[in-house]
Scaffold this motif. Structure first.
Motif: not given
Lengths: 114, 116
Positions: A53-58, A66-82
């Motif tokens: 499904g959606d490439n952006l998973v919450k 964000e899942f990126n099939k072409s780059q075989t990546s799945f980087h973890l992100k957060k807009p504002s770190a604590l």
């Protein structure tokens, strides 16, 4: 065979800044991808997963990946770190068929400075 | 809800002794996994069970290690005889097999094992 690479042993970020923890994977078929977090003297806690499904998973605690099939990546992100996000983060993968066991990356230590 | 329960949390014993680690999975989960975590090798899968049946034990280091799951609510990992290089944190995890879905694994807090 399936494998996961987390190229950074440690990521340092200031509180309030966005964070990214990198993960790349290798599988024969379609991937199922997971992120886990580990606090000192505790087991791994599930954060989020990508199945299809959606490439952006919450996920939990404001994290997303964000899942990126072409780059075989799945980087973890957060807009504002604590500061409380400081922990060890693991990416994991398994194939969509066959062996159900996860293969984990080596982990990335996230340090959020006040 | 109770999570995955492991006992003991800490174990210190002398080389050559038998060590038994215990795990109670989450009720209703039908897959169980044993992992070992060390600084040098990271997180390694040792063995996993589906519906109490061992499916993949290719990660078990050697014959000194054995694992059983006599019923859906209990599993043991035994090391006999133990050696200093077995010192690590051992985790148990469980998950449910859902038709058409993929469920995450839930981890216990681990057993920190030290072999002197």
């Amino acid at each position: 065979a399936q494998s996961v690479a987390q190229p950074e042993d440690q990521v340092n970020v200031a509180e309030g800044n966005p964070l990214t923890v990198k993960c790349t994977y290798s599988v024969s078929g379609n991937p199922y991808l997971f992120w886990y977090v580990q606090y000192p003297n505790r087991g791994l806690q599930f954060l989020l997963k990508y199945i299809t499904g959606d490439n952006l998973v919450k996920g939990s605690y404001g994290f997303e990946a964000e899942f990126n099939k072409s780059q075989t990546s799945f980087h973890l992100k957060k807009p504002s770190a604590l500061v409380s996000d400081s922990a060890l983060y693991f990416c994991a993968v398994r194939e969509d068929t066959g062996r159900r066991a996860l293969t984990f990356g080596s982990g990335t230590r996230l340090q959020v400075q006040p | 809800d109770a999570g995955v329960i492991q006992s003991p949390r800490h174990e210190v014993t002398e080389m050559g002794q038998e060590v038994t680690l215990r795990c109670k999975p989450i009720s209703g989960h039908n897959s169980l996994f044993w992992y070992r975590q060390t600084m040098m090798r990271g997180l390694e899968l040792l063995i996993y069970f589906n519906n109490n049946v061992p499916i993949d034990d290719s990660g078990m280091p050697e014959d000194r290690f054995s694992a059983k799951m006599p019923n859906a609510s209990f599993s043991t990992l035994k090391i006999q005889p133990s050696e200093p290089r077995d010192s690590a944190v051992y985790f148990c995890a469980s998950s449910s097999i859902v038709q058409g879905g993929v469920q995450p694994q839930h981890f216990g807090d681990g057993t920190r094992l030290s072999i002197l």
